[in-house]
Design an enzyme around this catalytic site. Structure first.
Site: not given
Lengths: 269, 280
Positions: B74, B122
């Site tokens: 990310t 996540a």
């Protein structure tokens, strides 16, 4: 009636009282007096110093203690209980600094101490702490604070308060004497605290111990000489007051003349 | 602990122990519950094998042609400047070479004045930041003032530290505005918690840092700051395979956070290519 409901702490009496807590408050009333005053830029704690035995070292009896750089506590009641409570409060102050990266607010540490006192009114086989505390200090933003807790675990904020022996008398005096001008002045706040103590304690610096904390400064115990200076000032003020009262009475005496009986048109004083 | 609560474990009842002689009477410390080797099983559900850290290391490396890589695929960034804090993130979720989603919300709105970013696992980030939100709310109710960013990030870091070595994967930034001004802390799964003016986390952070370091000035205007953050994410998305899709930008002000925009990174890249306006 009281005899049945006061042995086990967790039991309410039929009229909704916790007798053990009330008896703890009686223990507080036997402790030596402590007075706290909050001024705009100063907080003051004063305690009655009980006479120590001849061979005892004076310094081991400490009724005013620091909990952190910016918080101090005075208590009335069982000294041993106070020591334990103080120890836990000091740890909590540091714990708070570690976890939150901020010094405790006075309200926070008072709430902690009060929670602790309350916990012991609701446990099996434990008696309440037999003490009331006066907690003073300055918050992070500089606001001065004075709080008071009692054995039941309640706490309140005060402008000035007294706990311990004859606390009611002292509090009544404080209610009469506390004014905005005293709040504004550091000197006057300290003087008020000493005055309040002298209501119930024999006059003399060896019978009182005064500690003051100014904003961003550590707690400072006033030396005997400094206390003597305040006491001398107070005594002088008392003398002036007494003189004024005496004069007022004398003037008042001359005005009350006996009314003349001869003529109704005669002027009256 | 949070996991224990969720699974319905009863915490150690203090008063049941009161009849035994206890050396220390522990008061309830919500921020840091006291754990030790003896009572750890009551607080944390441990994986059913002996040494979680060693086992996970095995799985990370090649074992029977299976390799689960916990990469932080990310790009997230945040930086402090004169008018607050800018937070910018991408929105791509990858599992190896497979793009799982292009619309992941990597900024977690903890409360109106606290934001957390997500990098790594996540689920880990989302769950623990929700637990953090609960702690922050209770703090606010109890103490009648908003929690400071330092305290909030410390709560999260302490919670993560409890599970150190057990396979959490989080690289998160806690952003907020408290009485000390704008606050920015980076908290990661190895228990690290540091504060600085500029942070970027994730596989695309190397590209983002080069843009940020070239163009950053504390005295920037808000418009310039948003533009810098946007450029950094867009360039990272362009070069890093694991970052891309949408860039989301938030601005943390004294009155709380404000969502600035969420637009496609590719469109911006074409725009920049046509402009040729990079000045150093």
């Amino acid at each position: 009636m009281a005899g049945e409901y006061d042995t086990a702490i967790t039991v309410f009496s039929p009229d909704g009282r916790l007798f053990q807590v009330e008896y703890a408050q009686e223990a507080v009333k036997k402790g030596s007096t402590a007075v706290g005053v909050r001024g705009k830029n100063i907080v003051v704690l004063g305690v009655e110093k009980k006479a120590v035995a001849v061979l005892q070292e004076d310094r081991t009896v400490r009724k005013i203690c620091v909990l952190d750089d910016h918080v101090a506590m005075a208590f009335a009641g069982l000294t041993a209980d106070a020591r334990v409570l103080m120890h836990r409060a000091r740890i909590e102050c540091q714990s708070h600094r570690l976890n939150v990266e901020d010094p405790v607010t006075i309200e926070y540490i008072t709430r902690f101490i009060a929670d602790l006192q309350q916990k012991y009114t609701q446990g099996r086989g434990r008696r309440p702490f037999g003490l009331s505390t006066l907690i003073v200090g300055f918050d992070y933003d500089g606001t001065p604070r004075l709080y008071s807790t009692d054995p039941s675990g309640t706490y309140h904020e005060w402008k000035a308060n007294a706990i311990g022996r004859q606390a009611k008398t002292v509090r009544e005096y404080l209610e009469k004497a506390y004014t905005e001008t005293i709040y504004e002045s550091t000197h006057e706040s300290i003087k008020l605290c000493i005055r309040a103590l002298l209501e119930v304690v024999q006059s003399g610096s060896k019978n009182v111990e005064i500690a003051v904390m100014a904003r961003h400064k550590p707690l400072k115990t006033l030396s005997a000489e400094e206390v003597e200076k305040y006491i001398a000032e107070i005594e002088k003020e008392n003398e002036i007051e007494a003189e004024k009262k005496k004069q007022a009475k004398q003037i008042g005496g001359t005005t009350t003349t006996a009314p003349t009986l001869t003529t109704q048109t005669s002027k009256k004083e | 602990m949070a996991l224990a609560n969720v699974l319905g474990f009863k915490s150690n009842n203090e008063f049941d122990r009161s009849l035994q002689c206890q050396k220390t009477d522990n008061n309830i410390d919500e921020f840091c519950p006291t754990l030790n080797i003896e009572n750890i099983a009551q607080f944390i559900t441990l994986p059913p094998y002996a040494d979680p850290a060693k086992y996970l290391k095995m799985v990370n490396e090649k074992v029977d042609r299976v390799k689960i890589q916990f990469l932080k695929g990310t790009t997230t960034l945040a930086f402090k400047f004169r008018n607050g804090v800018i937070v910018a993130v991408d929105s791509r979720a990858t599992a190896g070479g497979f793009i799982a989603s292009g619309e992941v919300k990597k900024v977690i709105e903890i409360n109106p004045y606290l934001l957390g970013t997500m990098a790594g696992g996540a689920a880990d980030c989302a769950f623990w930041e929700r637990v953090l939100a609960r702690h922050c709310r209770i703090y606010e109710l109890r103490n009648k003032e908003k929690i400071s960013v330092a305290a909030a990030s410390k709560i999260l870091a302490n919670m993560i530290f409890e599970y150190r070595g057990m396979g959490l994967s989080m690289g998160t930034m806690i952003v907020g505005w408290d009485k000390r001004g704008p606050g920015l802390y980076m908290v990661s799964d190895d228990g690290e918690r540091i504060s600085d003016n500029i942070f970027s986390v994730g596989s695309g952070s190397i590209y983002a840092y080069s843009i940020l370091d070239a163009g950053y000035k504390y005295e920037m205007s808000t418009v310039d700051a948003i533009d810098l953050a946007r450029r950094a994410i867009v360039h990272a998305a362009h070069r890093d395979a694991a970052s891309g899709n949408i860039v989301r930008i938030y601005h943390m002000k004294e009155t709380g956070w404000e969502k600035i925009e969420e637009k496609d990174t590719n469109d911006y890249m074409y725009q920049y290519r046509d402009e040729k306006t990079m000045n150093f």
